[in-house]
Design an enzyme around this catalytic site. Sequence first.
Site, PDB file in Angstrom:
ATOM      1  N   LYS A 100      -8.904   2.695   7.721  1.00 33.37           N
ATOM      2  CA  LYS A 100      -7.841   1.704   7.535  1.00 33.37           C
ATOM      3  C   LYS A 100      -8.419   0.310   7.297  1.00 33.37           C
ATOM      4  CE  LYS A 100      -3.963   4.006   7.895  1.00 33.37           C
ATOM      5  NZ  LYS A 100      -3.075   3.898   9.061  1.00 33.37           N
ATOM      6  N   GLY A 140       3.208   0.728   5.541  1.00 35.54           N
ATOM      7  CA  GLY A 140       4.295   1.502   6.140  1.00 35.54           C
ATOM      8  C   GLY A 140       3.994   1.948   7.558  1.00 35.54           C
ATOM      9  N   CYS A 162      14.919  13.830 -20.340  1.00 38.89           N
ATOM     10  CA  CYS A 162      15.519  12.622 -19.784  1.00 38.89           C
ATOM     11  C   CYS A 162      15.754  11.658 -20.939  1.00 38.89           C
ATOM     12  CB  CYS A 162      14.640  11.983 -18.703  1.00 38.89           C
ATOM     13  SG  CYS A 162      13.102  11.281 -19.318  1.00 38.89           S
ATOM     14  N   LEU A 214       0.862  -1.184   0.000  1.00 37.24           N
ATOM     15  CA  LEU A 214       0.000   0.000   0.000  1.00 37.24           C
ATOM     16  C   LEU A 214       0.894   1.229   0.000  1.00 37.24           C
ATOM     17  CD1 LEU A 214      -2.761  -1.034   2.559  1.00 37.24           C
ATOM     18  CD2 LEU A 214      -2.358  -1.815   0.221  1.00 37.24           C
ATOM     19  N   ILE A 215       0.817   2.018  -1.056  1.00 38.94           N
ATOM     20  CA  ILE A 215       1.749   3.131  -1.231  1.00 38.94           C
ATOM     21  C   ILE A 215       1.000   4.456  -1.328  1.00 38.94           C
ATOM     22  CG2 ILE A 215       1.824   2.830  -3.754  1.00 38.94           C
ATOM     23  CD1 ILE A 215       4.877   3.598  -3.482  1.00 38.94           C
ATOM     24  N   GLN A 243      -2.360   3.829  14.838  1.00 39.72           N
ATOM     25  CA  GLN A 243      -1.256   2.872  14.855  1.00 39.72           C
ATOM     26  C   GLN A 243      -0.826   2.481  16.272  1.00 39.72           C
ATOM     27  OE1 GLN A 243       1.801   4.368  12.181  1.00 39.72           O
ATOM     28  NE2 GLN A 243       0.303   4.712  10.565  1.00 39.72           N
TER      29      GLN A 243
END
Length: 484
Positions: free
Chosen positions: A267, A289, A458, A185-186, A298
Amino acid sequence: MKFIVKLYPEIMMKSKPVRMRFTKMLETNIRNVLKKVDEDAKVQRQWDRIWVKVPNDKPELAQAFGERLACIPGIAHVVQVDEYSFTSVDDIYQQVLPVYRDQIAGKTFCVRVKRTGSHDFNSIEVERYVGGGLNQFTDAIGVRLKNPEVTVNLEIEGDKLYMVTKRIEGLGGFPMATQEDVLSLISGGFDSGVSSYQFIKKGARTHYCFFNLGGAQHEIGVKQVAYHLWKTYGESHKVKFVSVPFEPVVAEILEKIDNGQMGVVLKRMMMRTAARIAERMGIQAIVTGESLGQVSSQTLTNLNVIDRCTDMLILRPLIAMDKQDIINECRRIGTEDFAKSMPEYCGVISQKPTVKAVLAKVEAEETKFSEDLIDRIVEQAVVIDIREIAEQMNTRITETETVVAIDTNEVVIDIRAPEEEENKPLEIEGVEIKRIPFFKLATQFADLDKQKTYLLYCERGVMSKLQALYLIEQGYHNVKVYRP
């Protein structure tokens, strides 16, 4: 010129079948990565090492090979060597002398030898003979076995002598795809980038799941982070990027859920959705994370309540890490500047969030959701191959021009990484060129002269397109993509 790739010690400790499987996989991974640098790259596996040969007619590729090898999981370290043949110990000394004569002049030194094969001498005898000769017939200050200023590293295999010219530290860990896949999960912040990296390093093919709480700008930024992690550390294997439109969930939470329970409920909804997506992809674990006590959701109690929403294994590699250690690691792997410039979407903020959620109360709150909410969200999720990010960006960059010629009042910004830019410097006669790495562009672009137009450059045009779209979403319209 060759590279000797040394396996990470944990691989060496495995049983023979496992060690062989890991080594074969590492050989394949190295070949997959280096073939993208040069088709003629040669990779050869041995029991305790892997050889990489730089084409004789392309010595300039050595730096690019070394940089790529340093970012491939499963490697302890890499030594760059020059190869010679020898017939005796004195022959070894005679070949070492001209190479190191000037390097050890006025300095202390020692000689270190690693030897494999059958010889009528041992490693210590070579060290003494070569070291004695260098001490006697050069301008070195003398031999110092502890903390010398110069270490003469030699490796002997059969009738070949390898003089070590450079040592490159590797990532460690296990070769990619030796472990099972995970879904990370980002969010693009400090934590999720580091947790994703840690599983890449551990040899798990890491797919990405992004919960979009509102805003194309955020999604673009997160895709840049995911693409950077994959391109730098996991390019040997294909992975997926999943974008989940989570605005409907946020809307129902704000409308129906008790204020103190919002964070935990959000969550749990994320974990449920991620678990469903992971099951569809044949993945057995979710990575987050989260770090103990970092935010109200958390705490151990709340994490326990969150985990009860699914049978899927939830892995938290950062659980006991301090925030500063996470930021330091973020800086080391190259995602710090992305995280600093990542937009925040705090649509679900409780006035008085609970730190000791009660499972029964949370479950009672969740009965207020629409019955088919998760089903709808999962069906609307967009799954793409991470390599398709560039193509996807092409269809979205409608406000950005791609140019091949440069007009007056236009400045080229070379956004490549410093090592890549140094390898192939961009030089255009009569044109101003600024060098701002892509991971610093978001924070530095605001300081540039707003009267000028900037052309992003680039090598492949992928990152320049991503950055252009990102800047446009931030409200800058004096930006184009330069593709000569």
